[in-house]
Design a protein around this motif. Structure first.
Motif, PDB file in Angstrom:
ATOM      1  N   PRO A 101       0.804  -1.230   0.000  1.00 21.61           N
ATOM      2  CA  PRO A 101       0.000   0.000   0.000  1.00 21.61           C
ATOM      3  C   PRO A 101       0.837   1.281   0.000  1.00 21.61           C
ATOM      4  O   PRO A 101       0.446   2.273  -0.621  1.00 21.61           O
ATOM      5  N   THR A 147      -0.541   3.625  -5.621  1.00 16.61           N
ATOM      6  CA  THR A 147      -1.443   4.776  -5.586  1.00 16.61           C
ATOM      7  C   THR A 147      -2.511   4.649  -6.650  1.00 16.61           C
ATOM      8  O   THR A 147      -2.251   4.158  -7.756  1.00 16.61           O
ATOM      9  N   LEU A 148      -3.725   5.086  -6.310  1.00 18.46           N
ATOM     10  CA  LEU A 148      -4.800   5.158  -7.288  1.00 18.46           C
ATOM     11  C   LEU A 148      -4.906   6.603  -7.761  1.00 18.46           C
ATOM     12  O   LEU A 148      -5.180   7.512  -6.971  1.00 18.46           O
ATOM     13  N   THR A 169      -5.873  11.745  -6.285  1.00 18.49           N
ATOM     14  CA  THR A 169      -5.364  10.431  -5.873  1.00 18.49           C
ATOM     15  C   THR A 169      -6.182   9.878  -4.714  1.00 18.49           C
ATOM     16  O   THR A 169      -6.901  10.603  -4.023  1.00 18.49           O
ATOM     17  N   PHE A 170      -6.060   8.571  -4.534  1.00 20.96           N
ATOM     18  CA  PHE A 170      -6.541   7.875  -3.353  1.00 20.96           C
ATOM     19  C   PHE A 170      -5.391   6.993  -2.849  1.00 20.96           C
ATOM     20  O   PHE A 170      -4.636   6.445  -3.666  1.00 20.96           O
ATOM     21  N   MET A 223      -3.929   3.553  -1.055  1.00 21.43           N
ATOM     22  CA  MET A 223      -4.303   2.145  -1.059  1.00 21.43           C
ATOM     23  C   MET A 223      -4.275   1.584   0.362  1.00 21.43           C
ATOM     24  O   MET A 223      -3.434   1.968   1.179  1.00 21.43           O
ATOM     25  N   LYS A 224      -5.193   0.662   0.650  1.00 16.88           N
ATOM     26  CA  LYS A 224      -5.249   0.021   1.964  1.00 16.88           C
ATOM     27  C   LYS A 224      -4.601  -1.357   1.935  1.00 16.88           C
ATOM     28  O   LYS A 224      -3.823  -1.716   2.814  1.00 16.88           O
ATOM     29  N   ALA A 283      -8.979   0.387  -1.950  1.00 24.42           N
ATOM     30  CA  ALA A 283      -8.544   1.779  -1.890  1.00 24.42           C
ATOM     31  C   ALA A 283      -9.317   2.489  -0.784  1.00 24.42           C
ATOM     32  O   ALA A 283     -10.473   2.153  -0.489  1.00 24.42           O
ATOM     33  N   LEU A 305      -4.300   2.811 -11.760  1.00 22.04           N
ATOM     34  CA  LEU A 305      -3.783   2.281 -10.504  1.00 22.04           C
ATOM     35  C   LEU A 305      -2.334   1.864 -10.684  1.00 22.04           C
ATOM     36  O   LEU A 305      -2.027   1.006 -11.501  1.00 22.04           O
TER      37      LEU A 305
END
Length: 206
Positions: A46, A50-51, A65-66, A68-69, A88, A197
């Motif tokens: 994670p 990155t998304l 961006t989001f 990631m988990k 995400a 992604l």
């Protein structure tokens, strides 16, 4: 004479049986190889993934961006069957504009109510090479804003030793999926978000 005929029939039966066994053996071996083909497990780091998202409007393109988990993908190279999930963090979404991001989380994504976005892979179309680059299509289900949607992502992956990296791209027609349209009388926003992604991770087994 009767014994000779009987012996001849038995001999022919043996020859036909052996021939049939030789013909069917490759098929049986192929089926066995397919059923016992080793599963590949890819994990996502994670902190290194990155998304990225972008959406066009009448004035400009907004990028964001989001974080990631987590992420784990299982797939069988012989059958293409896949499972696992890529997660995400919806609450981490940002675009560099605090007022716009506040509205995005409160009115559009409702991220306090739906804090994650999850992709469940189901099938990989195309060959994933044991090392080097591969370009495939991954079919599955995207769970976002409380609903599940069938979709496919175009994935470029590179496997090397015990690690891998890759990118996955797809479009999210968020308005048709029931997510609020952020457009107003001053600004028109396209009803599709483009997703890319970036993934880096480990090969758990191969």
């Amino acid at each position: 004479m009767q014994q000779r005929r009987s012996g001849f029939r038995m001999g022919m039966a043996a020859i036909l049986g052996a021939t049939f066994s030789l013909l069917i053996a490759p098929i049986t071996n192929a089926q066995t190889a397919t059923s016992t083909s080793p599963e590949v497990v890819l994990t996502i780091s994670p902190d290194k993934s990155t998304l990225h998202w972008s959406v066009d409007s009448a004035l400009h393109t907004v990028h964001g961006t989001f974080l990631m988990k987590s992420g784990t993908i299982h797939f069988n190279p012989a059958t293409g069957n896949a499972s696992g999930e890529i997660v995400a963090i919806a609450t981490s979404g940002e675009s560099g504009n605090s007022s716009r991001d506040k509205r995005m989380h409160k009115e559009i994504l409702e991220s306090s109510k739906y804090p994650v976005v999850v992709f469940h892979p189901r099938h990989v179309d195309g060959k994933v090479n044991q090392s080097g680059p591969s370009d495939v299509k991954v079919n599955g289900t995207l769970s976002v804003h409380g609903s599940d949607h069938e979709m496919a992502a175009i994935v470029h992956a590179e496997l090397a030793g015990d690690h891998w990296s890759g990118t996955g791209s797809f479009d999210v027609p968020y308005v048709s999926w029931g997510i609020k349209d952020p457009s107003n009388f001053l600004l028109k926003v396209k009803p599709v978000v483009k997703i890319e992604l970036e993934m880096v991770g480990a090969i758990a087994s191969k």
